[in-house]
Design a protein around this motif. Structure first.
Motif, PDB file in Angstrom:
ATOM      1  N   UNK A  56       0.830  -1.206   0.000  1.00 30.51           N
ATOM      2  CA  UNK A  56       0.000   0.000   0.000  1.00 30.51           C
ATOM      3  C   UNK A  56       0.868   1.260   0.000  1.00 30.51           C
ATOM      4  N   UNK A  57       1.873   1.272   0.863  1.00 31.96           N
ATOM      5  CA  UNK A  57       2.750   2.430   0.950  1.00 31.96           C
ATOM      6  C   UNK A  57       3.557   2.608  -0.335  1.00 31.96           C
ATOM      7  N   UNK A  58       4.081   1.502  -0.884  1.00 30.58           N
ATOM      8  CA  UNK A  58       4.890   1.582  -2.086  1.00 30.58           C
ATOM      9  C   UNK A  58       4.113   1.997  -3.322  1.00 30.58           C
ATOM     10  N   UNK A  59       2.832   1.629  -3.370  1.00 26.99           N
ATOM     11  CA  UNK A  59       2.007   1.913  -4.547  1.00 26.99           C
ATOM     12  C   UNK A  59       1.227   3.214  -4.405  1.00 26.99           C
ATOM     13  N   UNK A  60       1.304   3.841  -3.230  1.00 24.71           N
ATOM     14  CA  UNK A  60       0.472   5.013  -2.971  1.00 24.71           C
ATOM     15  C   UNK A  60       0.795   6.168  -3.913  1.00 24.71           C
ATOM     16  N   UNK A  61       2.046   6.304  -4.309  1.00 21.93           N
ATOM     17  CA  UNK A  61       2.416   7.386  -5.217  1.00 21.93           C
ATOM     18  C   UNK A  61       1.647   7.278  -6.526  1.00 21.93           C
ATOM     19  N   UNK A  62       1.519   6.045  -7.050  1.00 26.05           N
ATOM     20  CA  UNK A  62       0.787   5.818  -8.301  1.00 26.05           C
ATOM     21  C   UNK A  62      -0.701   6.094  -8.108  1.00 26.05           C
ATOM     22  N   UNK A  63      -1.271   5.519  -7.060  1.00 23.51           N
ATOM     23  CA  UNK A  63      -2.710   5.681  -6.842  1.00 23.51           C
ATOM     24  C   UNK A  63      -3.081   7.139  -6.586  1.00 23.51           C
ATOM     25  N   UNK A  64      -2.251   7.850  -5.812  1.00 33.57           N
ATOM     26  CA  UNK A  64      -2.546   9.252  -5.533  1.00 33.57           C
ATOM     27  C   UNK A  64      -2.382  10.113  -6.782  1.00 33.57           C
ATOM     28  N   UNK A  65      -1.445   9.745  -7.644  1.00 40.13           N
ATOM     29  CA  UNK A  65      -1.250  10.489  -8.884  1.00 40.13           C
ATOM     30  C   UNK A  65      -2.477  10.344  -9.784  1.00 40.13           C
ATOM     31  N   UNK A  66      -3.005   9.123  -9.886  1.00 32.26           N
ATOM     32  CA  UNK A  66      -4.189   8.878 -10.709  1.00 32.26           C
ATOM     33  C   UNK A  66      -5.383   9.642 -10.151  1.00 32.26           C
ATOM     34  N   UNK A  67      -5.611   9.516  -8.849  1.00 26.83           N
ATOM     35  CA  UNK A  67      -6.732  10.220  -8.230  1.00 26.83           C
ATOM     36  C   UNK A  67      -6.564  11.738  -8.361  1.00 26.83           C
ATOM     37  N   UNK A  68      -5.330  12.208  -8.245  1.00 26.92           N
ATOM     38  CA  UNK A  68      -5.073  13.631  -8.377  1.00 26.92           C
ATOM     39  C   UNK A  68      -5.369  14.157  -9.772  1.00 26.92           C
ATOM     40  N   UNK A  69      -4.994  13.386 -10.804  1.00 29.47           N
ATOM     41  CA  UNK A  69      -5.263  13.798 -12.185  1.00 29.47           C
ATOM     42  C   UNK A  69      -6.764  13.867 -12.452  1.00 29.47           C
ATOM     43  N   UNK A  70      -7.501  12.886 -11.919  1.00 33.05           N
ATOM     44  CA  UNK A  70      -8.955  12.874 -12.094  1.00 33.05           C
ATOM     45  C   UNK A  70      -9.568  14.055 -11.345  1.00 33.05           C
ATOM     46  N   UNK A  71      -9.085  14.302 -10.138  1.00 31.63           N
ATOM     47  CA  UNK A  71      -9.599  15.407  -9.326  1.00 31.63           C
ATOM     48  C   UNK A  71      -9.428  16.749 -10.040  1.00 31.63           C
ATOM     49  N   UNK A  72      -8.298  16.942 -10.704  1.00 34.95           N
ATOM     50  CA  UNK A  72      -8.048  18.205 -11.398  1.00 34.95           C
ATOM     51  C   UNK A  72      -8.966  18.386 -12.604  1.00 34.95           C
ATOM     52  N   UNK A  73      -9.490  17.266 -13.139  1.00 33.70           N
ATOM     53  CA  UNK A  73     -10.400  17.322 -14.281  1.00 33.70           C
ATOM     54  C   UNK A  73     -11.865  17.352 -13.847  1.00 33.70           C
ATOM     55  N   UNK A  74     -12.114  17.362 -12.541  1.00 35.65           N
ATOM     56  CA  UNK A  74     -13.488  17.312 -12.038  1.00 35.65           C
ATOM     57  C   UNK A  74     -14.297  18.511 -12.530  1.00 35.65           C
ATOM     58  N   UNK A  75     -15.489  18.263 -13.077  1.00 34.79           N
ATOM     59  CA  UNK A  75     -16.342  19.374 -13.531  1.00 34.79           C
ATOM     60  C   UNK A  75     -17.080  20.052 -12.386  1.00 34.79           C
ATOM     61  N   UNK A  76     -16.941  19.509 -11.180  1.00 35.56           N
ATOM     62  CA  UNK A  76     -17.657  20.063 -10.035  1.00 35.56           C
ATOM     63  C   UNK A  76     -16.785  21.092  -9.332  1.00 35.56           C
ATOM     64  N   UNK A  77     -17.418  22.101  -8.836  1.00 32.81           N
ATOM     65  CA  UNK A  77     -16.696  23.113  -8.081  1.00 32.81           C
ATOM     66  C   UNK A  77     -16.208  22.510  -6.763  1.00 32.81           C
ATOM     67  N   UNK A  78     -15.173  23.088  -6.247  1.00 35.94           N
ATOM     68  CA  UNK A  78     -14.641  22.591  -4.980  1.00 35.94           C
ATOM     69  C   UNK A  78     -15.717  22.620  -3.907  1.00 35.94           C
ATOM     70  N   UNK A  79     -15.798  21.501  -3.196  1.00 35.56           N
ATOM     71  CA  UNK A  79     -16.725  21.452  -2.080  1.00 35.56           C
ATOM     72  C   UNK A  79     -16.266  22.408  -0.991  1.00 35.56           C
ATOM     73  N   UNK A  80     -17.228  22.969  -0.304  1.00 41.02           N
ATOM     74  CA  UNK A  80     -16.908  23.720   0.893  1.00 41.02           C
ATOM     75  C   UNK A  80     -16.703  22.710   2.017  1.00 41.02           C
ATOM     76  N   UNK A  81     -15.473  22.679   2.547  1.00 34.47           N
ATOM     77  CA  UNK A  81     -15.157  21.680   3.561  1.00 34.47           C
ATOM     78  C   UNK A  81     -15.972  21.953   4.817  1.00 34.47           C
ATOM     79  N   UNK A  82     -16.772  20.997   5.178  1.00 31.79           N
ATOM     80  CA  UNK A  82     -17.622  21.121   6.354  1.00 31.79           C
ATOM     81  C   UNK A  82     -18.335  19.807   6.591  1.00 31.79           C
ATOM     82  N   UNK A  83     -19.360  19.840   7.421  1.00 31.57           N
ATOM     83  CA  UNK A  83     -20.064  18.608   7.798  1.00 31.57           C
ATOM     84  C   UNK A  83     -20.638  17.892   6.578  1.00 31.57           C
TER      85      UNK A  83
END
Length: 321
Positions: A56-83
């Motif tokens: 998990x630790x060794x592969x986290x760089x790959x998984x976080x990179x993939x999730x990060x790329x998708x997140x940057x392409x998200x058509x949704x506006x940033x959520x307001x962090x809260x409940x």
């Protein structure tokens, strides 16, 4: 690559696990005089979770990179962090995990990874550490939609880690049914069913935190009293003989290879041996969980029919005075 939130979870959860495991060992061995822990089984559980953590630790760089790329392409506006953000993330992450877990049970290719978690014939808190070692290599794929919906990758991983604590704590026989909580949350009672090898209980209760997904998608099964069904038997439908770490990790892959490369099979049969349900066989030599359930129903129906017939037989009345 751990977020600050994950580091805090790890910092506080580790001593908490040690405390509750010690309490469970004390209660089961001293008070209830049962041996729910063995040194070999517990050591195996710990070793498997360490192997899982390493991957998990060794592969986290790959998984976080993939999730990060998708997140940057998200058509949704940033959520307001809260409940509302954290509540929505909790529900969405648990929903994604339900399908990850369900496919781990219903597709043999993934069952070959997940089977390790079900290989213990004991059920205690350390069973929760008997990890599906190679799951981190594909788990993040199920969280890609969450990143697309605007949830931050580090928050997704944190929420998974948080709900995993709950998922570990439900591995116990020390806690009975929990009243109204049984209707919403995954409880020890629900998870005992999940780890049972009894046909009626196979591939049931896939949720980690919320049981509502199982009830909605038809994979829920209540734990039944022994007088109504049967005592729970933990482990696999065919347990391994003299298991070691190598066998625990790779025995199903070895069997898949033997099945899929056998002679005189059609392409469809080879495909089903890899991606069909666990227990599939082209010649009926093995049974899937649904087939075992159906056979059990027929068997129980025959027994009940025989009992009813016996009760309906006319009694011999003595004519002696």
């Amino acid at each position: 690559m751990l977020s600050i939130k994950e580091q805090l979870l790890l910092l506080y959860s580790a001593p908490f696990y040690l405390i509750i495991i010690s309490i469970e060992i004390l209660l089961t061995n001293v008070r209830l005089k049962t041996k729910n822990y063995t040194l070999k089984d517990t050591a195996t559980n710990i070793l498997l979770t360490l192997l899982n953590a390493g991957i998990d630790f060794g592969f986290k760089l790959v998984s976080m990179m993939v999730l990060g790329l998708v997140f940057m392409k998200s058509p949704f506006e940033d959520w307001k962090i809260g409940f509302s953000y954290w509540l929505a993330l909790l529900i969405a992450e648990d929903f994604a995990y339900y399908w990850l877990h369900r496919f781990d049970h219903e597709v043999r290719f993934f069952w070959a990874v997940h089977v390790t978690h079900h290989s213990s014939q004991h059920f205690n808190f350390t069973t929760g550490f008997r990890s599906s070692v190679f799951e981190p290599l594909y788990r993040f794929v199920y969280f890609i939609p969450l990143a697309w919906f605007g949830f931050k990758p580090l928050d997704i991983v944190f929420m998974y880690s948080a709900t995993q604590i709950w998922g570990t704590l439900v591995h116990t026989e020390m806690i009975g049914k929990l009243g109204w909580l049984e209707k919403i949350f995954v409880t020890p009672s629900h998870h005992r069913v999940h780890h049972a090898s009894n046909p009626k209980y196979l591939d049931k209760n896939m949720g980690m935190f919320l049981i509502i997904w199982d009830k909605f998608f038809g994979t829920f099964q209540e734990e039944l009293p022994e007088e109504e069904y049967a005592p729970i038997h933990y482990g696999l439908t065919k347990n391994l003989e003299k298991p070691n770490i190598i066998k625990l990790l790779f025995h199903e892959w070895h069997q898949i290879w033997k099945d899929a490369t056998a002679s005189d099979l059609t392409c469809n049969q080879r495909f089903n041996y890899i991606f069909g349900p666990p227990g599939y066989s082209h010649d009926g030599s093995r049974k899937t969980s649904d087939e075992m359930r159906a056979e059990e129903q027929v068997f129980l129906g025959e027994i009940n029919g025989a009992i009813d017939a016996t009760l309906l037989e006319p009694k011999m009345v003595s004519t002696k005075m």
